[in-house]
Scaffold this motif. Structure first.
Motif, PDB file in Angstrom:
ATOM      1  N   MET A   1      32.387 -86.369  26.437  1.00  0.00           N
ATOM      2  CA  MET A   1      33.004 -85.435  27.366  1.00  0.00           C
ATOM      3  C   MET A   1      32.118 -85.225  28.581  1.00  0.00           C
ATOM      4  N   ARG A   2      32.751 -84.817  29.660  1.00  0.00           N
ATOM      5  CA  ARG A   2      32.016 -84.454  30.854  1.00  0.00           C
ATOM      6  C   ARG A   2      32.287 -82.994  31.181  1.00  0.00           C
ATOM      7  N   TYR A   3      31.323 -82.367  31.850  1.00  0.00           N
ATOM      8  CA  TYR A   3      31.373 -80.935  32.089  1.00  0.00           C
ATOM      9  C   TYR A   3      31.094 -80.641  33.561  1.00  0.00           C
ATOM     10  N   VAL A   4      31.665 -79.535  34.048  1.00  0.00           N
ATOM     11  CA  VAL A   4      31.477 -79.141  35.444  1.00  0.00           C
ATOM     12  C   VAL A   4      30.877 -77.739  35.475  1.00  0.00           C
ATOM     13  N   LEU A   5      29.765 -77.597  36.195  1.00  0.00           N
ATOM     14  CA  LEU A   5      29.057 -76.328  36.299  1.00  0.00           C
ATOM     15  C   LEU A   5      29.115 -75.862  37.755  1.00  0.00           C
ATOM     16  N   PHE A   6      29.694 -74.691  37.963  1.00  0.00           N
ATOM     17  CA  PHE A   6      29.919 -74.189  39.319  1.00  0.00           C
ATOM     18  C   PHE A   6      28.979 -73.049  39.690  1.00  0.00           C
ATOM     19  N   PRO A 138      18.630 -72.234  34.780  1.00  0.00           N
ATOM     20  CA  PRO A 138      20.019 -71.753  34.703  1.00  0.00           C
ATOM     21  C   PRO A 138      21.021 -72.845  34.336  1.00  0.00           C
ATOM     22  N   TYR A 139      20.919 -74.022  34.962  1.00  0.00           N
ATOM     23  CA  TYR A 139      21.870 -75.084  34.665  1.00  0.00           C
ATOM     24  C   TYR A 139      21.635 -75.688  33.287  1.00  0.00           C
ATOM     25  N   LEU A 140      20.384 -75.788  32.869  1.00  0.00           N
ATOM     26  CA  LEU A 140      20.111 -76.295  31.525  1.00  0.00           C
ATOM     27  C   LEU A 140      20.647 -75.336  30.464  1.00  0.00           C
ATOM     28  N   PRO A 150      22.613 -82.923  29.827  1.00  0.00           N
ATOM     29  CA  PRO A 150      22.500 -82.807  31.287  1.00  0.00           C
ATOM     30  C   PRO A 150      23.133 -83.975  32.039  1.00  0.00           C
ATOM     31  N   GLU A 151      22.978 -85.185  31.498  1.00  0.00           N
ATOM     32  CA  GLU A 151      23.520 -86.357  32.200  1.00  0.00           C
ATOM     33  C   GLU A 151      25.042 -86.402  32.206  1.00  0.00           C
ATOM     34  N   ARG A 168      16.914 -80.952  39.338  1.00  0.00           N
ATOM     35  CA  ARG A 168      15.780 -80.838  38.424  1.00  0.00           C
ATOM     36  C   ARG A 168      16.234 -80.791  36.970  1.00  0.00           C
ATOM     37  N   ALA A 169      17.477 -80.393  36.758  1.00  0.00           N
ATOM     38  CA  ALA A 169      18.030 -80.374  35.403  1.00  0.00           C
ATOM     39  C   ALA A 169      18.519 -81.758  34.981  1.00  0.00           C
ATOM     40  N   GLY A 170      18.464 -82.732  35.888  1.00  0.00           N
ATOM     41  CA  GLY A 170      18.884 -84.090  35.568  1.00  0.00           C
ATOM     42  C   GLY A 170      20.384 -84.285  35.614  1.00  0.00           C
ATOM     43  N   MET A 171      21.065 -83.498  36.459  1.00  0.00           N
ATOM     44  CA  MET A 171      22.517 -83.554  36.531  1.00  0.00           C
ATOM     45  C   MET A 171      22.992 -84.198  37.827  1.00  0.00           C
ATOM     46  N   THR A 172      24.259 -84.615  37.852  1.00  0.00           N
ATOM     47  CA  THR A 172      24.891 -85.072  39.081  1.00  0.00           C
ATOM     48  C   THR A 172      25.215 -83.838  39.914  1.00  0.00           C
ATOM     49  N   VAL A 173      24.911 -83.873  41.200  1.00  0.00           N
ATOM     50  CA  VAL A 173      25.105 -82.696  42.051  1.00  0.00           C
ATOM     51  C   VAL A 173      25.904 -83.064  43.295  1.00  0.00           C
ATOM     52  N   TRP A 174      26.977 -82.321  43.529  1.00  0.00           N
ATOM     53  CA  TRP A 174      27.787 -82.464  44.746  1.00  0.00           C
ATOM     54  C   TRP A 174      27.719 -81.158  45.521  1.00  0.00           C
TER      55      TRP A 174
END
Length: 213
Positions: A1-6, A138-140, A150-151, A168-174
């Motif tokens: 699964m993929r997740y979106v963090l706003f 916070p994102y972790l 995170p990936e 820094r959390a190792g995530m994709t960022v837009w």
């Protein structure tokens, strides 16, 4: 699964004018230059702002005054959700997205109720972490609460500190809602509306090659 963090303010909720007014009112209470205080506040957490602009004041009293003004704004302020926010959040599957904010959850819930936006199961606010953005904490923490790696997470942000937190959390960022891309992001959209379909595509596990741009 993929997740979106706003992120919330500036990303889903258009609260820039509100934040400026709150800080200007706070600064005037302490006889400070409102423009200078707001400039500092944009880059730091409130306690750090107080230490820089009002080092002779009790930080607890400063924070209490700020919280009072922010709570008044939630009740009486004029603001709106960005175009596309409602469509996007209502289309995401429950349990696959979260809010990560430097604000407090009760204010987020108040603003979301007034703008008709749904609130997810996971909300990581200022009270939930010991280190705020640009720390990755916070994102972790949001990813951990969702049971996500995170990936497998996409962060949607509008501010440099939030972007750095996600990276820094190792995530994709837009980045969204800024004239130019925030430094370091993987993709940029001039508005949240422009990003809606791509965010939904990401959440539906499109091929990784589609994520570059």
């Amino acid at each position: 699964m993929r997740y979106v963090l706003f992120d919330v303010d500036g990303t889903l909720i258009d609260a820039v004018d509100n934040q400026r007014l709150v800080w200007h009112t706070w600064a005037e209470r302490y006889g400070l230059d409102p423009d200078e205080v707001y400039r500092v506040a944009l880059r730091t957490r409130p306690v750090e702002t107080f230490a820089q602009v009002a080092p002779d004041q009790d930080p607890r009293e400063c924070l209490a005054a700020l919280h009072e003004l922010e709570d008044e704004d939630v009740r009486d302020g004029s603001y709106a959700a960005f175009d596309g926010a409602s469509e996007l959040l209502n289309a995401l599957e429950s349990g696959t997205w979260a809010l990560v904010t430097s604000n407090y959850e009760h204010r987020v819930r108040g603003r979301f109720a007034r703008t008709g936006l749904p609130v997810p199961k996971v909300v990581v606010d200022a009270a939930a972490v010991t280190e705020g953005k640009p720390s990755p904490v916070p994102y972790l923490q949001a990813a951990a609460q969702l049971g996500a790696k995170p990936e497998d997470c996409l962060v949607i942000e509008d501010a440099p500190s939030g972007v750095q937190s996600g990276l820094r959390a190792g995530m994709t960022v837009w980045s969204v809602n800024t004239p130019a891309a925030v430094n370091g992001v993987h993709r940029h959209f001039g508005s949240l509306r422009d990003a809606v379909q791509d965010i939904l595509a990401y959440s539906s596990e499109v091929h990784p090659d589609r994520l570059e741009g």
